[in-house]
Design an enzyme around this catalytic site. Structure first.
Site, mmCIF file in Angstrom:
data_model
loop_
_atom_site.group_PDB
_atom_site.id
_atom_site.type_symbol
_atom_site.label_atom_id
_atom_site.label_comp_id
_atom_site.label_asym_id
_atom_site.label_seq_id
_atom_site.Cartn_x
_atom_site.Cartn_y
_atom_site.Cartn_z
ATOM 1 N N ARG A 30 0.891 -1.175 0.000
ATOM 2 C CA ARG A 30 0.000 0.000 0.000
ATOM 3 C C ARG A 30 0.922 1.216 0.000
ATOM 4 N NH1 ARG A 30 -5.524 1.208 3.261
ATOM 5 N NH2 ARG A 30 -6.193 -0.111 1.539
ATOM 6 N N HIS A 35 -6.838 0.798 -6.938
ATOM 7 C CA HIS A 35 -7.148 -0.096 -5.804
ATOM 8 C C HIS A 35 -7.806 -1.343 -6.412
ATOM 9 C CE1 HIS A 35 -7.677 -1.429 -1.854
ATOM 10 N NE2 HIS A 35 -8.563 -0.573 -1.380
ATOM 11 N N GLN A 75 -9.899 -3.898 -4.314
ATOM 12 C CA GLN A 75 -11.221 -3.393 -3.956
ATOM 13 C C GLN A 75 -12.203 -3.624 -5.103
ATOM 14 O OE1 GLN A 75 -12.216 -1.722 -0.943
ATOM 15 N NE2 GLN A 75 -14.213 -2.088 -1.841
ATOM 16 N N CYS A 87 -16.322 1.954 -0.510
ATOM 17 C CA CYS A 87 -15.236 1.028 -0.166
ATOM 18 C C CYS A 87 -14.921 1.030 1.326
ATOM 19 C CB CYS A 87 -13.984 1.379 -0.965
ATOM 20 S SG CYS A 87 -13.450 3.075 -0.724
#
Ligand code: CP
Ligand code: NVA
Length: 308
Positions: free
Chosen positions: A105, A133, A136, A267
């Site tokens: 990340r 992302h 996700q 999210c």
């Protein structure tokens, strides 16, 4: 398992992405029936290299690796000092000597390019960068497919053209689903993302729309998605962004312009009272915790797919 990547939605093609989503559904059914443990990652060690905080991404990844028989080492934002205490290329070359994969990340997506260049044998998964992302998006597509029963849905994103929006736009273009984003001028997804999505959509038949008016954008939505107005790392812009994005709040008023069956997505973490109101995120139309739950199955599926 060495040198496999998922740093962008586009690191897997359409068939591969659909296969991961299918494996994920299998894992969901299996886990609900009490079958958790497997040995797919037996003896494998992953590092979680995190420059920013996390709840969902970290916990689901650690649970996934453990249930698949591997183990992981969490490196907190202050542990490594990526690019500060030590150059990225040195961190990459060190980690490559000891472990199998890095779940990272990061602030700057370019870190992944350095990892690929200097540690080509290290597997690499994007746990969120400034650009994307992708993990996700996998969970969100599993959620939408479960609810819709197929890929014939229209997803509308309202707000900032950020990492989450970029991955959703790319996955829509890749899988051939319709995607609309409503954002203020200057807050669109980056040109490179829009260009890639438009190019892919010609092949897959996805309709990709970039609009200004959130009311028009939600009018054909089956799913309405929003995310924070200031992402991690943009805290200094938060006040300015609160003003710019005010007309884009996902609230009861905006929902008046959407089909009554449209589900609400986020999210998480959410800033209630900013991009979304408390009553909307808590409403029966909200599927935010189904999305969060699916983070676990999709990351298990991705890990097992990449280790084939
Ligand atoms: N949605 C998501 O990535 O949450 P975390 O930041 O808590 O990992
Ligand atoms: N856009 C948000 C997503 C957090 C999961 C951020 O980058 O902070």
């Amino acid at each position: 398992m060495r040198g496999k990547y998922y740093t962008s939605v586009l690191d897997l093609n359409r068939e591969e992405t659909l296969e991961v989503l299918e494996i994920s559904q299998y894992y969901k059914i299996a886990r609900k029936a009490g079958h958790r443990k497997q040995e797919i990652l037996y003896g494998r060690i992953w590092a979680l290299l995190f420059e920013k905080p996390s709840l969902r991404t970290r916990v689901t990844f650690e649970v996934a690796v453990r249930e698949l028989g591997g183990s992981c080492i969490y490196l907190a934002p202050t542990d490594v000092g990526l690019g500060k205490r030590e150059p990225v290329k040195d961190v990459a070359r060190n980690l490559e000597r000891w472990i199998d994969g890095v779940f990272a990340r990061v602030f700057d997506h370019k870190v992944f390019y350095e990892f690929k260049e200097y540690a080509p044998n290290l597997s690499l998964i994007n746990a969120l960068s400034d650009l994307e992302h992708p993990c996700q998006a996998l969970a969100d597509f599993q959620t939408m497919i479960e609810i819709s029963g197929d890929l014939g849905f229209h997803l509308t994103f309202v707000g900032d053209g950020n990492n989450v929006a970029n991955s959703l736009m790319l996955m829509s273009a890749l899988l051939g689903t319709d995607f609309t984003i409503a954002c203020p001028e200057g807050y669109e997804p980056p040109k490179e993302v829009i260009d890639k999505a438009m190019e892919l959509s010609k092949k897959t038949g996805a309709q990709i729309n970039i609009l200004r008016d959130p009311r028009e954008a939600v009018s054909k939505a089956d799913f309405i998605y929003t995310d924070v107005w200031a992402s991690m790392g943009q805290e200094a812009e938060a006040e300015e962004r609160r003003k710019v994005f005010k007309p884009y709040q996902l609230n009861r008023n905006l929902l008046e312009f959407a089909p009554s069956h449209a589900k609400i997505m986020h999210c998480l973490p959410a800033h209630r009272g900013e991009e979304i109101t408390d009553d909307v995120i808590e409403s029966e139309r909200s599927v935010v915790f189904a999305q969060a739950e699916n983070r676990l199955y999709t990351i298990k599926a991705l890990l097992s797919f990449l280790s084939q």
